[in-house]
Scaffold this motif. Structure first.
Motif, mmCIF file in Angstrom:
data_model
loop_
_atom_site.group_PDB
_atom_site.id
_atom_site.type_symbol
_atom_site.label_atom_id
_atom_site.label_comp_id
_atom_site.label_asym_id
_atom_site.label_seq_id
_atom_site.Cartn_x
_atom_site.Cartn_y
_atom_site.Cartn_z
ATOM 1 N N SER A 221 0.818 -1.215 0.051
ATOM 2 C CA SER A 221 -0.016 0.116 -0.072
ATOM 3 C C SER A 221 0.999 1.297 0.098
ATOM 4 O O SER A 221 0.600 2.176 -0.442
ATOM 5 C CB SER A 221 -0.908 0.147 1.156
ATOM 6 O OG SER A 221 -0.093 -0.033 2.349
ATOM 7 N N LEU A 222 1.965 1.183 0.685
ATOM 8 C CA LEU A 222 2.744 2.569 0.894
ATOM 9 C C LEU A 222 3.592 2.503 -0.626
ATOM 10 O O LEU A 222 3.392 3.644 -1.001
ATOM 11 C CB LEU A 222 3.917 2.157 1.781
ATOM 12 C CG LEU A 222 5.132 3.089 1.616
ATOM 13 C CD1 LEU A 222 4.644 4.526 2.148
ATOM 14 C CD2 LEU A 222 6.406 2.841 2.763
ATOM 15 N N VAL A 223 3.899 1.488 -1.112
ATOM 16 C CA VAL A 223 4.935 1.744 -2.301
ATOM 17 C C VAL A 223 3.667 2.008 -3.406
ATOM 18 O O VAL A 223 4.035 2.794 -4.411
ATOM 19 C CB VAL A 223 5.473 0.486 -2.776
ATOM 20 C CG1 VAL A 223 5.952 0.241 -4.092
ATOM 21 C CG2 VAL A 223 6.618 -0.013 -1.803
ATOM 22 N N ALA A 224 2.582 1.436 -3.731
ATOM 23 C CA ALA A 224 1.414 1.899 -4.465
ATOM 24 C C ALA A 224 1.235 3.386 -4.387
ATOM 25 O O ALA A 224 1.053 4.334 -5.292
ATOM 26 C CB ALA A 224 0.264 0.993 -4.149
ATOM 27 N N ARG A 225 1.044 4.013 -3.243
ATOM 28 C CA ARG A 225 0.748 5.451 -3.042
ATOM 29 C C ARG A 225 2.101 6.162 -3.538
ATOM 30 O O ARG A 225 1.814 7.174 -4.219
ATOM 31 C CB ARG A 225 0.566 5.701 -1.604
ATOM 32 C CG ARG A 225 0.376 7.119 -1.228
ATOM 33 C CD ARG A 225 0.435 7.611 0.258
ATOM 34 N NE ARG A 225 0.168 8.885 0.251
ATOM 35 C CZ ARG A 225 0.271 9.615 1.422
ATOM 36 N NH1 ARG A 225 0.415 9.032 2.651
ATOM 37 N NH2 ARG A 225 0.014 11.077 1.243
ATOM 38 N N VAL A 226 3.166 5.793 -3.195
ATOM 39 C CA VAL A 226 4.392 6.449 -3.823
ATOM 40 C C VAL A 226 4.427 6.655 -5.337
ATOM 41 O O VAL A 226 4.438 7.523 -5.788
ATOM 42 C CB VAL A 226 5.907 5.761 -3.165
ATOM 43 C CG1 VAL A 226 6.920 6.483 -4.005
ATOM 44 C CG2 VAL A 226 5.652 6.169 -1.697
ATOM 45 N N GLN A 227 4.277 5.399 -5.772
ATOM 46 C CA GLN A 227 4.187 5.569 -7.383
ATOM 47 C C GLN A 227 3.102 6.181 -8.074
ATOM 48 O O GLN A 227 3.286 6.631 -8.984
ATOM 49 C CB GLN A 227 4.262 3.715 -7.860
ATOM 50 C CG GLN A 227 5.427 3.178 -7.378
ATOM 51 C CD GLN A 227 5.648 1.821 -7.920
ATOM 52 O OE1 GLN A 227 4.410 1.065 -7.973
ATOM 53 N NE2 GLN A 227 6.636 1.303 -8.228
ATOM 54 N N THR A 228 2.000 6.238 -7.341
ATOM 55 C CA THR A 228 0.576 6.700 -7.798
ATOM 56 C C THR A 228 1.151 8.485 -7.804
ATOM 57 O O THR A 228 0.595 9.142 -8.890
ATOM 58 C CB THR A 228 -0.578 6.477 -7.152
ATOM 59 O OG1 THR A 228 -0.764 4.924 -7.550
ATOM 60 C CG2 THR A 228 -1.651 7.161 -7.843
ATOM 61 N N GLU A 229 1.330 8.905 -6.627
ATOM 62 C CA GLU A 229 1.591 10.193 -6.249
ATOM 63 C C GLU A 229 2.556 11.016 -6.459
ATOM 64 O O GLU A 229 2.513 12.240 -6.788
ATOM 65 C CB GLU A 229 1.108 10.452 -4.635
ATOM 66 C CG GLU A 229 -0.352 9.974 -4.373
ATOM 67 C CD GLU A 229 -0.583 10.130 -2.852
ATOM 68 O OE1 GLU A 229 -0.015 10.977 -2.428
ATOM 69 O OE2 GLU A 229 -1.672 9.560 -2.401
ATOM 70 N N ALA A 230 4.060 10.068 -6.715
ATOM 71 C CA ALA A 230 5.090 10.815 -6.871
ATOM 72 C C ALA A 230 5.116 11.646 -8.088
ATOM 73 O O ALA A 230 4.787 11.400 -9.146
ATOM 74 C CB ALA A 230 6.149 10.026 -6.703
ATOM 75 N N ARG A 231 5.631 13.126 -7.839
ATOM 76 C CA ARG A 231 5.916 13.912 -8.853
ATOM 77 C C ARG A 231 7.583 14.071 -8.999
ATOM 78 O O ARG A 231 8.090 14.953 -9.832
ATOM 79 C CB ARG A 231 5.573 15.473 -8.488
ATOM 80 C CG ARG A 231 3.974 15.215 -8.700
ATOM 81 C CD ARG A 231 3.490 16.500 -8.086
ATOM 82 N NE ARG A 231 3.745 17.651 -9.145
ATOM 83 C CZ ARG A 231 3.343 18.949 -8.790
ATOM 84 N NH1 ARG A 231 2.728 19.166 -7.561
ATOM 85 N NH2 ARG A 231 3.644 19.952 -9.401
ATOM 86 N N VAL A 232 8.114 13.221 -8.148
ATOM 87 C CA VAL A 232 9.764 13.223 -8.279
ATOM 88 C C VAL A 232 9.902 11.659 -8.768
ATOM 89 O O VAL A 232 9.301 10.968 -8.544
ATOM 90 C CB VAL A 232 10.659 13.623 -7.226
ATOM 91 C CG1 VAL A 232 10.154 15.167 -6.867
ATOM 92 C CG2 VAL A 232 10.046 12.654 -5.852
ATOM 93 N N PRO A 233 11.321 11.370 -9.369
ATOM 94 C CA PRO A 233 11.461 10.023 -9.899
ATOM 95 C C PRO A 233 11.537 8.827 -8.657
ATOM 96 O O PRO A 233 11.758 9.415 -7.607
ATOM 97 C CB PRO A 233 12.876 9.989 -10.292
ATOM 98 C CG PRO A 233 12.910 11.344 -10.895
ATOM 99 C CD PRO A 233 12.305 12.449 -10.019
#
Length: 429
Positions: A221-233
């Protein structure tokens, strides 16, 4: 009588301002860190290890607070075990820093060099990325591992650990930066977010120009959120749906040993095998492999051919081929040959780690070339998918993307490259 003064409500956290301030300070620290000599960084990391050892009582006291709060919140035993520290685990954290300290310094390493006809000498060298944001859960040792890898690679770090380990992370971080500072590493080179407010995660993911790369280490769930929301690489993997393919030219004893280890050594890690594929030419191996796993307490979910070899095998559904169980459960399937195995892995895998068991070098090379995963193995357990096992000293995580770094993310993978061009007064016509 005079009325008692009412307590004013606490002002809400301005997560964006907090991350902006940390990012600016990290950027300034990174500029200093990038110019430190390899010897200075080595000394600083060794001093950090010594400081963590010396702070063992304080770290244990802080960890006791986290554990008490965890029990009060009803955390599961497995989660509490990941959170718990003792003298041995703290010693392991300190030794981990010393291992990173002993690694070759990647900064400035010449990747390639050449001379042009006009006399220009060009070098491609490794350089720090800049500011690395690491978002992680539960394991307080990541505070030390991530900070050490960033220092070794010349990067500043902004660490956001899980709220459940906040007291432990604070104690480890305080000791670590004390040791680092004694050898010229700026205090702001390794910063810890000292709040569990989840808004900080969102602010870090949006911190373009302040944070150069985000590395998440935690649950799906954490990784999915990061990959969905991140605006940096982002350097990360979402699933660890790993496969072991037993080829028609496999040795049975090796297949039994490797499959057992790949599935059952530690079922909850991302490198654990979740699906076993067996070639039709090795169909006789289905029964001993399935029975071995079942007898070891592993649930087997198989296709019709696998169900036929042992009544304990449960029918596999379509979803099983796409599932990362993180448990003593495995899917098994009979496939035509190495080409069919590659097709199955490419359709259902997560591009993390996949292995072939075979004595046929042609089949091995076909599997190595045909499987597009970050790690592809021949005659070895998928549980070797680990930075320490690769000789990286430690890792921040496994990356399954196709840009920059793939596989274990260690100190070298936390560098980028730049070109150094030396001339003698050349001008371009």
């Amino acid at each position: 009588m005079r009325e008692a003064t009412k307590a004013l409500p606490a002002e809400p956290l301005d997560a964006t301002a907090l991350v902006a301030d940390m990012g600016r300070r990290a950027r300034a620290a990174a500029a200093i860190l990038a110019q430190l000599s390899p010897e200075a960084k080595t000394a600083a990391l060794n001093a950090a290890a010594a400081a963590i050892r010396a702070a063992t009582p304080a770290i244990l006291a802080a960890n006791a607070i986290d554990l008490e709060q965890g029990r009060a919140r009803g955390m599961k035993a497995a989660f509490l075990d990941r959170l718990a520290l003792d003298a041995g685990r703290i010693e392991g954290i300190a030794k981990g820093l010393e291992v990173v300290a002993a690694l070759p310094d990647p900064v400035g390493t010449v990747i390639a060099q050449w001379d042009r006809p006009n006399g220009l000498h060009i070098q491609r060298v490794r350089a720090p990325i800049g500011v690395i944001g690491i978002i992680y859960e539960s394991r307080p040792n990541v505070t030390a591992d991530a900070g050490a890898l960033c220092v070794r690679s010349g990067n500043a770090a902004i660490l956001r650990g899980g709220s459940e380990a906040l007291a432990s992370s604070r104690a480890i971080h305080a000791a670590m930066v004390q040791g680092l500072a004694a050898h010229g590493v700026p205090l702001d080179a390794v910063q810890l977010v000292e709040t569990g407010d989840r808004a900080v995660v969102g602010a870090m993911l949006a911190a373009q120009g302040l944070i150069d790369v985000i590395v998440p280490r935690g649950g799906k769930s954490l990784v999915a959120r990061v990959q969905t929301e991140a605006r940096v690489p982002v350097l990360a993997h979402l699933d660890g749906n790993c496969h072991t393919y037993v080829d028609g030219a496999a040795d049975l004893a090796m297949a039994l040993s490797v499959v057992r280890n790949a599935k059952l050594r530690r079922t909850g890690i991302c490198g654990a095998t979740e699906t076993v594929l067996v070639a039709k030419a090795a169909q006789a191996f289905l029964a001993p492999i399935a029975t071995m796993l079942l007898d070891a307490g592993c649930e087997v979910r198989g296709d019709a051919a696998t169900q036929a070899v042992d009544a304990r095998v449960k029918p596999a559904t379509d979803a099983d081929w796409d599932t990362e169980y993180e448990d003593a459960i495995v899917a098994m399937k009979l496939v035509d040959d190495v080409d069919a195995a590659i097709a199955h892995v490419e359709r259902h895998g997560s591009h993390h780690t996949d292995a072939i068991i075979t004595q046929d070098p042609v089949a091995a090379e076909k599997f190595l070339a045909g499987v597009d995963s970050a790690i592809v193995m021949v005659n070895a357990s998928t549980q070797f998918a680990d930075g320490g096992e690769f000789g990286f000293g430690a890792e921040i995580g496994i990356a399954t993307g196709r840009l920059h770094a793939r596989g274990p993310v260690g100190a070298e993978q936390l560098t980028t490259m730049k070109y150094l061009v030396r001339g003698t007064g050349q001008i371009r016509p």
